[in-house]
Write a protein that holds these residues in place. Structure first.
Motif, short mmCIF file in Angstrom:
data_model
loop_
_atom_site.label_atom_id
_atom_site.label_comp_id
_atom_site.label_asym_id
_atom_site.label_seq_id
_atom_site.Cartn_x
_atom_site.Cartn_y
_atom_site.Cartn_z
N MET A 64 -32.00 -6.05 -27.51
CA MET A 64 -32.55 -4.80 -26.98
C MET A 64 -31.50 -3.70 -27.01
O MET A 64 -31.81 -2.56 -27.36
CB MET A 64 -33.04 -5.00 -25.54
CG MET A 64 -33.75 -3.78 -25.00
SD MET A 64 -34.23 -3.85 -23.26
CE MET A 64 -34.98 -5.41 -23.08
N GLN A 65 -30.27 -4.03 -26.69
CA GLN A 65 -29.20 -3.04 -26.73
C GLN A 65 -28.97 -2.55 -28.15
O GLN A 65 -28.77 -1.35 -28.38
CB GLN A 65 -27.91 -3.63 -26.15
CG GLN A 65 -26.79 -2.63 -26.04
CD GLN A 65 -27.11 -1.51 -25.06
OE1 GLN A 65 -27.73 -1.73 -24.03
NE2 GLN A 65 -26.69 -0.30 -25.40
N LYS A 66 -29.04 -3.47 -29.13
CA LYS A 66 -28.88 -3.06 -30.52
C LYS A 66 -30.00 -2.13 -30.95
O LYS A 66 -29.77 -1.13 -31.64
CB LYS A 66 -28.85 -4.29 -31.43
CG LYS A 66 -27.56 -5.06 -31.39
CD LYS A 66 -27.60 -6.25 -32.34
CE LYS A 66 -26.36 -7.10 -32.24
NZ LYS A 66 -26.44 -8.30 -33.08
N SER A 67 -31.24 -2.43 -30.55
CA SER A 67 -32.36 -1.57 -30.94
C SER A 67 -32.27 -0.21 -30.26
O SER A 67 -32.60 0.81 -30.86
CB SER A 67 -33.69 -2.25 -30.63
OG SER A 67 -33.85 -2.41 -29.24
N GLU A 68 -31.82 -0.18 -29.00
CA GLU A 68 -31.65 1.11 -28.32
C GLU A 68 -30.56 1.93 -29.00
O GLU A 68 -30.71 3.14 -29.17
CB GLU A 68 -31.30 0.88 -26.86
CG GLU A 68 -32.46 0.42 -26.02
CD GLU A 68 -32.07 0.16 -24.57
OE1 GLU A 68 -30.88 0.37 -24.22
OE2 GLU A 68 -32.94 -0.27 -23.81
N ASN A 69 -29.47 1.29 -29.39
CA ASN A 69 -28.40 2.01 -30.09
C ASN A 69 -28.89 2.54 -31.43
O ASN A 69 -28.55 3.66 -31.82
CB ASN A 69 -27.19 1.10 -30.30
CG ASN A 69 -26.47 0.78 -29.01
OD1 ASN A 69 -26.69 1.45 -28.00
ND2 ASN A 69 -25.63 -0.23 -29.04
N ALA A 70 -29.70 1.76 -32.13
CA ALA A 70 -30.25 2.22 -33.41
C ALA A 70 -31.18 3.40 -33.20
O ALA A 70 -31.19 4.35 -34.00
CB ALA A 70 -30.99 1.07 -34.10
N ASP A 73 -29.07 6.47 -32.53
CA ASP A 73 -28.46 6.92 -33.79
C ASP A 73 -29.48 7.63 -34.66
O ASP A 73 -29.16 8.64 -35.30
CB ASP A 73 -27.87 5.74 -34.55
CG ASP A 73 -26.62 5.19 -33.88
OD1 ASP A 73 -26.04 5.91 -33.05
OD2 ASP A 73 -26.24 4.04 -34.19
N MET A 74 -30.71 7.12 -34.72
CA MET A 74 -31.75 7.74 -35.53
C MET A 74 -32.07 9.14 -35.00
O MET A 74 -32.21 10.09 -35.77
CB MET A 74 -33.01 6.88 -35.53
CG MET A 74 -34.11 7.43 -36.42
SD MET A 74 -35.63 6.50 -36.30
CE MET A 74 -36.21 6.96 -34.70
N LEU A 75 -32.17 9.28 -33.67
CA LEU A 75 -32.46 10.59 -33.10
C LEU A 75 -31.31 11.56 -33.33
O LEU A 75 -31.52 12.75 -33.54
CB LEU A 75 -32.74 10.47 -31.60
CG LEU A 75 -34.08 9.84 -31.23
CD1 LEU A 75 -34.16 9.67 -29.73
CD2 LEU A 75 -35.22 10.69 -31.74
#
Length: 185
Positions: A64-70, A73-75
């Motif tokens: 979940m932390q990796k997906s939130e970081n991604a 980064d995308m935003l």
């Protein structure tokens, strides 16, 4: 007298022993304070397996932390549309407008944006993104009381506008032409 000397020796031994014990207690307290721990031991945990986190939940939390970081980064990498950049420019205070990202705008659009006065920038800020995009594209009357990019102001439609223009032109022609020869003394 021997008893007295023995009693004094015992008192000195007790005093030295209590001093050493107090010194050791003080050093234990100081070490506990410096290490951040408390001097009292922690209470034992009755069921240690229940107290430890589930390994599957740890893996889920990492994912979940990796997906939130991604997502962040995308935003951060997402580039705004030209209309959004123009509205962000209009929302900024006057002193910060030089730092605005207007990289998607053409030179003509940048000139148009810098040519707007504060009241027109308020209109740009409050308008919908579609209307600002239309104004940047040059569609006439896209924004209220603001000319679009490249739009030419309409001529006055008064009844006597052509006569007023003729009179003004005649006055300009009738003015004496000042030349170098006329000014030379």
């Amino acid at each position: 007298m021997i008893r007295f000397l023995v009693a004094v020796a015992q008192m000195i031994a007790q005093f030295i022993a209590s001093g050493v014990g107090a010194g050791i207690a003080f050093l234990d307290w100081l070490a506990g304070r410096l290490s951040g721990g408390s001097s009292a031991p922690a209470a034992p945990i009755p069921n240690l397996e229940m107290a430890l986190p589930d390994p599957d939940r740890i893996v889920q939390a990492k994912e979940m932390q990796k997906s939130e970081n991604a997502a962040v980064d995308m935003l951060a990498k997402q580039v705004l549309t030209p209309a959004q950049q123009a509205q962000a420019f209009a929302m900024m205070p006057f002193t910060d407008r030089g730092l605005a990202d207007i990289s998607k705008l053409t030179d003509e659009q940048v000139d148009w944006l810098y040519g707007l006065h504060e009241e027109q920038l308020v209109i740009v800020k409050e308008a919908s993104e579609r209307r600002v995009a239309d104004a940047l594209a040059g569609k006439p009357k896209a924004l209220m009381a603001t000319l679009s990019v490249g739009e030419v102001p309409e001529p006055e439609k008064t009844f006597l506008a052509h006569r007023i223009e003729i009179k003004r032109a005649a006055e300009r022609l009738a003015a004496p032409l000042i030349t170098y020869e006329a000014v030379r003394i």
